[in-house]
Design a protein around this motif. Sequence first.
Motif, PDB file in Angstrom:
ATOM      1  N   SER A 185       0.842  -1.195   0.000  1.00 15.34           N
ATOM      2  CA  SER A 185       0.000   0.000   0.000  1.00 15.34           C
ATOM      3  C   SER A 185       0.877   1.244   0.000  1.00 15.34           C
ATOM      4  N   SER A 186       0.272   2.362  -0.380  1.00 13.50           N
ATOM      5  CA  SER A 186       0.968   3.650  -0.391  1.00 13.50           C
ATOM      6  C   SER A 186       0.172   4.675   0.394  1.00 13.50           C
ATOM      7  N   ALA A 187       0.882   5.650   0.946  1.00 15.36           N
ATOM      8  CA  ALA A 187       0.212   6.767   1.610  1.00 15.36           C
ATOM      9  C   ALA A 187      -0.340   7.702   0.543  1.00 15.36           C
ATOM     10  N   LEU A 188      -1.622   8.039   0.657  1.00 18.17           N
ATOM     11  CA  LEU A 188      -2.267   8.901  -0.325  1.00 18.17           C
ATOM     12  C   LEU A 188      -2.693  10.211   0.325  1.00 18.17           C
ATOM     13  N   ASN A 189      -2.381  11.293  -0.350  1.00 17.89           N
ATOM     14  CA  ASN A 189      -2.708  12.619   0.155  1.00 17.89           C
ATOM     15  C   ASN A 189      -3.813  13.237  -0.700  1.00 17.89           C
ATOM     16  N   PRO A 190      -4.931  13.664  -0.097  1.00 18.03           N
ATOM     17  CA  PRO A 190      -6.001  14.281  -0.892  1.00 18.03           C
ATOM     18  C   PRO A 190      -5.557  15.612  -1.492  1.00 18.03           C
ATOM     19  N   VAL A 191      -5.742  15.740  -2.791  1.00 21.40           N
ATOM     20  CA  VAL A 191      -5.338  16.950  -3.511  1.00 21.40           C
ATOM     21  C   VAL A 191      -6.540  17.839  -3.798  1.00 21.40           C
ATOM     22  N   ARG A 192      -7.645  17.214  -4.201  1.00 20.96           N
ATOM     23  CA  ARG A 192      -8.827  17.991  -4.577  1.00 20.96           C
ATOM     24  C   ARG A 192     -10.070  17.124  -4.400  1.00 20.96           C
ATOM     25  N   HIS A 213     -17.481   8.159  -5.804  1.00 21.24           N
ATOM     26  CA  HIS A 213     -18.793   7.533  -5.612  1.00 21.24           C
ATOM     27  C   HIS A 213     -19.772   8.317  -6.467  1.00 21.24           C
ATOM     28  N   ILE A 214     -20.558   7.597  -7.262  1.00 22.38           N
ATOM     29  CA  ILE A 214     -21.437   8.272  -8.213  1.00 22.38           C
ATOM     30  C   ILE A 214     -22.750   7.512  -8.337  1.00 22.38           C
ATOM     31  N   ASP A 215     -23.855   8.241  -8.271  1.00 22.52           N
ATOM     32  CA  ASP A 215     -25.183   7.634  -8.376  1.00 22.52           C
ATOM     33  C   ASP A 215     -26.084   8.477  -9.263  1.00 22.52           C
ATOM     34  N   PHE A 216     -26.843   7.788 -10.117  1.00 21.96           N
ATOM     35  CA  PHE A 216     -27.901   8.440 -10.890  1.00 21.96           C
ATOM     36  C   PHE A 216     -29.053   7.457 -11.022  1.00 21.96           C
ATOM     37  N   ILE A 217     -30.235   7.864 -10.554  1.00 24.00           N
ATOM     38  CA  ILE A 217     -31.410   7.002 -10.676  1.00 24.00           C
ATOM     39  C   ILE A 217     -32.670   7.873 -10.689  1.00 24.00           C
ATOM     40  N   ASN A 218     -33.490   7.695 -11.696  1.00 22.84           N
ATOM     41  CA  ASN A 218     -34.777   8.407 -11.799  1.00 22.84           C
ATOM     42  C   ASN A 218     -34.632   9.920 -11.653  1.00 22.84           C
ATOM     43  N   GLY A 219     -33.569  10.462 -12.196  1.00 25.66           N
ATOM     44  CA  GLY A 219     -33.369  11.908 -12.153  1.00 25.66           C
ATOM     45  C   GLY A 219     -32.628  12.416 -10.936  1.00 25.66           C
ATOM     46  N   ASP A 220     -32.490  11.583  -9.907  1.00 19.00           N
ATOM     47  CA  ASP A 220     -31.718  11.972  -8.726  1.00 19.00           C
ATOM     48  C   ASP A 220     -30.236  11.694  -8.981  1.00 19.00           C
ATOM     49  N   TYR A 221     -29.382  12.611  -8.573  1.00 16.02           N
ATOM     50  CA  TYR A 221     -27.964  12.448  -8.886  1.00 16.02           C
ATOM     51  C   TYR A 221     -27.077  12.946  -7.750  1.00 16.02           C
ATOM     52  N   PHE A 222     -25.942  12.285  -7.626  1.00 12.02           N
ATOM     53  CA  PHE A 222     -24.952  12.655  -6.613  1.00 12.02           C
ATOM     54  C   PHE A 222     -23.603  12.109  -7.054  1.00 12.02           C
ATOM     55  N   ALA A 223     -22.578  12.929  -6.911  1.00 11.38           N
ATOM     56  CA  ALA A 223     -21.218  12.469  -7.220  1.00 11.38           C
ATOM     57  C   ALA A 223     -20.235  13.128  -6.275  1.00 11.38           C
ATOM     58  N   ILE A 224     -19.299  12.337  -5.803  1.00 12.51           N
ATOM     59  CA  ILE A 224     -18.187  12.877  -5.032  1.00 12.51           C
ATOM     60  C   ILE A 224     -16.903  12.236  -5.556  1.00 12.51           C
ATOM     61  N   PHE A 225     -15.993  13.060  -6.006  1.00 16.13           N
ATOM     62  CA  PHE A 225     -14.729  12.612  -6.583  1.00 16.13           C
ATOM     63  C   PHE A 225     -13.581  13.198  -5.767  1.00 16.13           C
ATOM     64  N   GLU A 226     -12.611  12.365  -5.429  1.00 15.91           N
ATOM     65  CA  GLU A 226     -11.414  12.837  -4.740  1.00 15.91           C
ATOM     66  C   GLU A 226     -10.178  12.441  -5.531  1.00 15.91           C
ATOM     67  N   LEU A 227      -9.275  13.383  -5.699  1.00 14.80           N
ATOM     68  CA  LEU A 227      -8.000  13.108  -6.344  1.00 14.80           C
ATOM     69  C   LEU A 227      -6.968  12.889  -5.248  1.00 14.80           C
ATOM     70  N   LEU A 228      -6.367  11.700  -5.252  1.00 21.08           N
ATOM     71  CA  LEU A 228      -5.418  11.310  -4.216  1.00 21.08           C
ATOM     72  C   LEU A 228      -4.026  11.183  -4.822  1.00 21.08           C
ATOM     73  N   GLU A 229      -3.049  11.781  -4.168  1.00 19.02           N
ATOM     74  CA  GLU A 229      -1.671  11.751  -4.663  1.00 19.02           C
ATOM     75  C   GLU A 229      -0.849  10.744  -3.870  1.00 19.02           C
ATOM     76  N   ASN A 230      -0.062   9.965  -4.579  1.00 18.65           N
ATOM     77  CA  ASN A 230       0.810   8.969  -3.959  1.00 18.65           C
ATOM     78  C   ASN A 230       2.049   9.669  -3.408  1.00 18.65           C
ATOM     79  N   THR A 231       2.109   9.841  -2.099  1.00 15.90           N
ATOM     80  CA  THR A 231       3.230  10.560  -1.487  1.00 15.90           C
ATOM     81  C   THR A 231       4.446   9.667  -1.268  1.00 15.90           C
ATOM     82  N   ASP A 232       4.304   8.367  -1.512  1.00 18.65           N
ATOM     83  CA  ASP A 232       5.436   7.447  -1.375  1.00 18.65           C
ATOM     84  C   ASP A 232       6.213   7.295  -2.676  1.00 18.65           C
ATOM     85  N   ARG A 233       5.779   7.966  -3.686  1.00 15.52           N
ATOM     86  CA  ARG A 233       6.373   7.788  -5.008  1.00 15.52           C
ATOM     87  C   ARG A 233       7.690   8.543  -5.128  1.00 15.52           C
TER      88      ARG A 233
END
Length: 350
Positions: A164-171, A330-350
């Motif tokens: 595994s690697s340590a991941l740092n949230p970027v955005r 995580h992304i959901d769309f059903i019957n017109g309802d929608y939600f998305a959350i995206f995180e960009l994670l950076e590998n700090t062990d690289r």
Amino acid sequence: AIDGGSASDDANHISGPSRTGDGLYFAMRDAMSEAGVGPADVDMLQMHGTATAYNDEMESKAAGLAGLSDVPAQSLKPYFGHTMGASGIIETILAAEELKRGIFLGVKGFEELGVPVPLNVSAENRLITNPHHCLKTASGFGGTNAAVLLSFGTPAPASAKKTSSALNPVRRVQISQGQVNVDETSAFVSSQTDFHTFSREAFKSREEANMKFYKMDDLCKLGYLASAWLLDGIEYGEEECGIVMSGKYGCLDTDIRHQQIIDSEGDSSASPAVFVYTLPNVVAAEISIRHHIKGENIWFWSEDKTMSDIKKYASILAASRDLKYCIAAHIDFINGDYFAIFELLENTDR
């Protein structure tokens, strides 16, 4: 046993395979690497093999790049057809049985090669003495490729790679109710909250010229928009970014639409433009095509919007594939309802 596995994307076209074979090659290479085996250790090669010109050409090139052109190769689809989403698991089970018995089935109906890079294909069944490893591949809509390394008798050597690697949230990007938030800042607000109005206005605000956006299903539009804000100004090589996605409903909304067309108008009226989106991984494919991402990508069914489990998986993926970044979403769309959350994670062990 499955000793290695990988999935990649061509980042080329929603329904047409890569013309170079590099996407599938990346998956084959990484599956063998994860298992700690090389091309000379592979006894059998079971491929997707749809007997279509572009797919077979792509697979032959991928096998050549992987150094597997001389390994006995087959497709089992001539025996029972293309079982669509079930083909990967059905054919993997049969590959495991072939490996166990040392019997490699011939390709039914095969007469001559029609691919640019030679493959070791035969119409006759072949006995393979003490086989230990079989590489199974699959490819699908969106340019998605997968490969698994099966072992029998002699397990593959243990991998010495980091686990595994340590991941740092970027955005972090969140979309819901007609609004796009980047980290804690509002980046876009639509005049309406209904998805069709929101998606059109949000896309136009990006001032992109990609008219293919309007052909996508709603789940892909949602993912496309979230990734656009997420990856603004981010630089990486085509294999340096991975995608780990999850959702509660997957492509169910599009599945329902596809079935409604069939129920009301008959099988012959089924729309290829809708059918191509009846797999949830296609949202990752649209993101990969737009942002030139050929790294590992995978979809999980999950209700967890905190993404705790898929972030753990992203950490494993970042280490095993030496990724610079990994998108957890995580992304959901059903019957017109929608939600998305995206995180960009950076590998700090690289």
